[in-house]
Structure formats: structure tokens, C-alpha cells
Enzyme design. Structure first.
Site, PDB file in Angstrom:
ATOM      1  N   ARG A  14       0.841  -1.201   0.000  1.00 12.34           N
ATOM      2  CA  ARG A  14       0.000   0.000   0.000  1.00 12.34           C
ATOM      3  C   ARG A  14       0.878   1.254   0.000  1.00 12.34           C
ATOM      4  O   ARG A  14       0.981   1.944  -1.000  1.00 12.34           O
ATOM      5  CB  ARG A  14      -0.948  -0.015   1.214  1.00 12.34           C
ATOM      6  CG  ARG A  14      -2.117   0.975   1.109  1.00 12.34           C
ATOM      7  CD  ARG A  14      -1.795   2.411   1.446  1.00 12.34           C
ATOM      8  NE  ARG A  14      -1.365   2.610   2.816  1.00 12.34           N
ATOM      9  CZ  ARG A  14      -0.903   3.756   3.275  1.00 12.34           C
ATOM     10  NH1 ARG A  14      -0.788   4.819   2.467  1.00 12.34           N
ATOM     11  NH2 ARG A  14      -0.485   3.875   4.507  1.00 12.34           N
ATOM     12  N   GLU A 144      -3.573  10.969  10.527  1.00 16.70           N
ATOM     13  CA  GLU A 144      -2.669  11.539   9.521  1.00 16.70           C
ATOM     14  C   GLU A 144      -2.029  12.831  10.039  1.00 16.70           C
ATOM     15  O   GLU A 144      -2.697  13.669  10.630  1.00 16.70           O
ATOM     16  CB  GLU A 144      -3.455  11.822   8.228  1.00 16.70           C
ATOM     17  CG  GLU A 144      -2.556  12.195   7.086  1.00 16.70           C
ATOM     18  CD  GLU A 144      -3.326  12.487   5.794  1.00 16.70           C
ATOM     19  OE1 GLU A 144      -2.661  12.620   4.754  1.00 16.70           O
ATOM     20  OE2 GLU A 144      -4.567  12.596   5.817  1.00 16.70           O
TER      21      GLU A 144
END
Length: 505
Positions: A14, A144
Site C-alpha cells: 500500500r 494523519e
């Protein structure tokens, strides 16, 4: 006190795929997924981002089908988004059961990218948790830009974690998204969070922008984190992620308080295979997996060895499965090839094995021997050819190179069942070949993509009769894509890479 178990999550498929210019085919993803879980023994793998493409969906389906049959489904993870359930629908179709939900870990990202208040963001996230539970999906949460969040908006991070503590969260994933942390900050920030929220399972995800990825994962482990995210060869965006091989060696040699399940002796073969699949060479001086790292300068080394192992450390090549080669060539039977595949920890189905055997025999006619090092290149070449329907065939060509004259090429191409023949000159044989090809396409009012990069390499450990892989990057309508060709002749390998391009466009 027993050792603390530390989970290793591999995100090569990923985050590693976010390396500029890298894209795995479905069969490459499946091959690597099997290798990572069965052979390298990582605890979990993150294999895709939801909603990316049809090809990605297909790849995830193949992996989840295999994982379900091996009872590995809870070890397969997909990156998802706060999107009102669209990602979850995608996951359902893909057969995946664990989502790594990407949310905002800094006020800066929340305010300027999402343009939302913390309360709005939390309520959107709560809705995703709700849907996921109904669907039987386990949710881990990425914060994030968490490292900048801790540095610049700590109140927001804690406000968010207080909210998450009320949700059915399985794991908290804390990324240094922009690779800005120093080792001291990594230790301090993680210690603070682990102390304040002792019930969370915390993973640290380090990036390598300042080459501090390995230092930071060491400090994350010392602070008490429960898991680390790593990638093979440190693949990933920008300067990449904390590299698997170095991290594993460091944990095993310097962090005795934890234990990991990783099979060290498979690190090298996995590294080589990822390099072959991605076209990203491993720097010769890269720790653990580089070609030169176990080569000493002979004279000094021999003298030092005689004087009480002066040039000796714990990094013995045998630990990482580095040694021994078996020659492969046109007399190789399937069993010999199987043996080499086993040593690389690879499994191919009968159909794929047949194709690889045929290719080895064909290549064995052109060069004296095919080595185990060549195998990943050959497999990649054969599996890669399955990803498109061949409609364009380079039927034949004559390449001439004479002293004092410009190289020229005559080429015969079959395009949609019709044969075209053209002749052209160029600066080199391949340039002449491309010029002749352009004439063919112009006669059909077709444009060829622009060649933007051309790299040639031979498998490590090979010699003058080596296989040659040419990797060409093309630009078509402002998008870049890469094709690879394999042959014992450099120009022919470039022509094969070009034939693949013609079929892709």
C-alpha cells in the site's frame, strides 16, 4: 518477565506502492502477500487503498480469497477514508475485513484540508464506526500528520483521542506522515500517549525523510508501542518508510525487551523480489540487503581476522539467507526450477510454472546459464505479460551497426492483423528501431507515447553472459507508465519492453 510481543505490519503493497513510478500487478501483489505472511512471517499486511481502481479491487479480491482459505483474513488490512461508507462498500466487494481509517491527526490538516471543526470530523468518524460494526469490519484508525499534531496542536490530538476512547477502535496508528520527527520527540510523544491511554494498542508508522526512520522506530519501541509499520527496501512516498531489513536487525540485536516473529533469513529474498517487481534497484551499500554490505577488502580483512576478528560484527550474512546459487538453463527440469523457487519462498501455479520453464529454456538457448538471481526477473516478465491482451506483434527486425555509418533498422509489425514494414536510421540501434516504428504508426495516423526514462540492469551476481532487463518509462497524455523487457541482448530487451508498451496503449 517474558519478552513483550511486538507486531510488525508490512505496508509495502500500500504505502510502498505510493513510491513514484511503482505499480504492482494483481499477480505480483498476491505473490508478495503470500511471501510476506508465510515466509517472512509478518503479523499483518496493508495491501491497498480503497476506491483506487478496478485493478486494485481485483488484486484485493485475489488476496482475500487466498487469505480466507488460510485463515489469515484478520491479518489483511485496507486503507479507507471518512466518506460516508463508500470505502466500506468497496471493502465488502473486495472481501476485506479490517479497515485502517485515514483521519486527521493535526489541526492544521483538519482546518485547511477538510475545512471542518473537530466536532464535525468526530461525528463523521463515529458514523463510519457505526457502519463498519454493522458490516462486521474491524476498524483501526490512522491519525494523519499526527507528528505535526503533537508538535503544534497537542490539545486537538488529545481531544480527538478522548473521543476515540469512546469508540470500538482496535488499533491506533500513529504516523510521522511527513517524516519530521527526531528520535527524542518520537520517544516523548509516544510515552505521553501510552501513559495517558493505556488501553489503546498503538502502532508507530515512521517515514525516512531525514534518514531517521530506523532511529525513530527504536525509540517508539523503547516508549512501549505495540506495533511498527515497515516496508521492504524502505519503499514509500518521497524518501520512503522505515526499512524492514534494517529495522528487524536492530530490534533483534539492540532491543532485547521485545520479540518479533519475523524470519530474518527470508529478508534478502523478499527484498530482491520486491526490487525485481518494482524496477527499483537496491543501492549496493544498503544495509543488510545491498550487494556490497558483506564484502570486505580482502587483504586488510584477512589480516584483521588473524588478529582476533578485528573486522567482525553480529551481522553475519547467513542470518539473512545470503549465499549459495544453483545454475538454471535449458536443461533445467521443472523440479530444478521448483527447488529454486522454494529457495526464494515462491509458489507458482502449474500454468505459471509452465510459462516460466518455457521462458528459462528459451533464454538458456541464448546464454550459458540462468541463475537463481535471474528468477524473480523472469517470473515478473512472464506474469507481467498476462496483464494485457496481445494485439501488436513485432514480427521481425534487422538491426545494423557499421563503422562510419548511421545505425539502421528494418522492422515488420503486425497491427490489428495487418503487417507493416518500415526502415529508418537513428543515433543507435534502438533509436533507429523507434524511428521505424513511428513511421508505421504515423501511416495509421497514430501517435506513440514519449520515452521519458530508459534504464538497463543485469541481475546481481551475473557475469558477461547475463540476462539483461530494460525498464522504460513512457508518457502518454501526461501519465507515466513503465514496461520491462528481458533478454540476453540489451537492444532486444528494450524492443520487448516497447512491444509491451504498444499492447498497453
Amino acid at each position: 518477565m517474558g519478552k513483550r510481543k511486538l507486531e510488525i505490519m508490512d505496508t509495502t503493497l500500500r504505502d510502498g506502492e505510493q513510491t513514484s513510478g511503482v505499480s504492482f500487478s494483481a499477480s505480483e501483489k498476491l505473490t508478495l502477500a503470500k511471501l510476506l505472511l508465510d515466509e517472512l512471517k509478518v503479523d499483518r499486511i496493508e495491501i491497498a487503498s480503497a476506491r483506487v481502481s478496478k485493478g486494485e479491487l481485483e488484486a484485493v479480491k485475489q488476496i482475500t480469497e487466498w487469505a480466507a482459505s488460510e485463515n489469515y483474513l484478520d491479518r489483511i488490512e485496507v486503507l479507507t477514508f471518512v466518506d460516508g461508507g463508500i470505502s466500506l462498500k468497496w471493502m465488502e466487494e473486495a472481501g476485506a475485513k479490517v479497515q485502517n481509517l485515514l483521519t486527521k491527526g493535526s489541526l492544521n490538516h483538519l482546518t485547511h484540508q477538510l475545512k471542518k471543526t473537530p466536532e464535525q470530523h468526530f461525528s463523521d468518524i463515529a458514523a463510519v464506526f457505526d457502519l463498519a460494526q454493522k458490516q462486521g469490519v474491524t476498524t483501526n484508525v490512522y491519525l494523519e500528520d499526527w507528528s505535526n499534531g503533537m508538535r503544534n496542536s497537542k490539545e486537538y490530538v488529545f481531544q480527538y483521542l478522548d473521543f476515540l476512547a469512546t469508540q470500538p477502535i482496535k488499533k491506533l496508528l500513529l504516523p510521522d506522515t511527513l517524516g519530521i520527527l527526531t528520535h527524542t520527540e518520537t520517544f516523548d510523544y509516544l510515552s505521553e500517549i501510552l501513559e495517558r491511554y493505556p488501553s489503546f494498542h498503538v502502532d508507530f508508522h515512521g517515514h525516512n525523510d531525514y534518514d531517521l526512520g530506523v532511529a525513530n522506530i527504536m525509540e517508539a519501541v523503547k516508549a512501549g508501542c505495540h506495533g511498527l509499520h515497515l516496508t521492504v527496501n524502505g519503499m514509500g512516498e518521497r524518501a520512503g518508510n522505515a526499512p524492514m531489513a534494517s529495522a528487524v536487525a536492530v530490534i533483534n540485536d539492540f532491543l532485547p525487551e521485545v520479540e518479533i516473529a519475523i524470519n530474518e533469513s527470508s529478508l534478502f529474498k523478499v527484498s530482491k523480489l520486491v526490487s525485481a517487481f518494482t524496477g527499483f534497484g537496491i543501492p549496493a551499500n544498503k544495509p543488510i540487503v545491498g550487494d556490497n554490505v558483506f564484502t570486505q577488502t580482502a587483504g586488510i580483512h584477512a589480516d584483521g581476522d588473524n588478529k582476533n576478528n578485528l573486522y567482525f560484527n553480529s551481522l553475519l550474512p547467513e542470518r539473512f539467507g545470503r549465499k549459495r546459487k544453483y545454475a538454471l538453463g535449458k536443461t533445467s527440469g521443472k523440479a530444478n526450477i521448483q527447488k529454486n523457487l522454494q529457495e526464494l519462498g515462491l509458489t507458482l501455479n502449474d500454468e505459471e510454472l509452465k510459462k516460466v520453464t518455457a521462458r528459462i529454456i528459451e533464454l538458456g538457448d541464448k546464454k550459458e546459464k540462468v541463475t537463481k538471481d535471474d528468477l524473480p526477473y523472469i517470473i515478473s516478465d512472464v506474469l507481467d505479460s498476462d496483464t494485457f491482451q496481445q494485439k501488436v506483434f513485432v514480427k521481425s527486425y534487422v538491426l545494423t551497426h557499421s563503422k562510419g555509418l548511421k545505425p539502421s533498422t528494418t522492422v515488420s509489425v503486425e497491427l490489428n492483423g495487418k503487417i507493416y514494414e518500415e526502415n529508418a536510421q537513428g543515433d543507435g540501434q534502438f533509436d533507429a528501431f523507434m524511428n521505424a516504428l513511428r513511421k508505421v504508426y504515423h501511416s495509421e495516423k497514430l501517435e506513440l507515447p514519449k520515452l521519458v526514462d530508459y534504464a538497463v540492469r543485469i541481475p546481481p551476481g551475473s557475469n558477461s553472459d547475463a540476462l539483461c532487463e530494460t525498464i522504460i518509462t513512457w508518457q502518454d497524455n501526461n501519465t507515466d507508465f513503465t514496461t520491462r523487457g528481458l533478454d540476453s541482448d540489451q537492444t532486444v530487451s528494450a524492443i520487448k519492453a516497447t512491444e509491451k508498451m504498444l499492447n498497453i496503449i
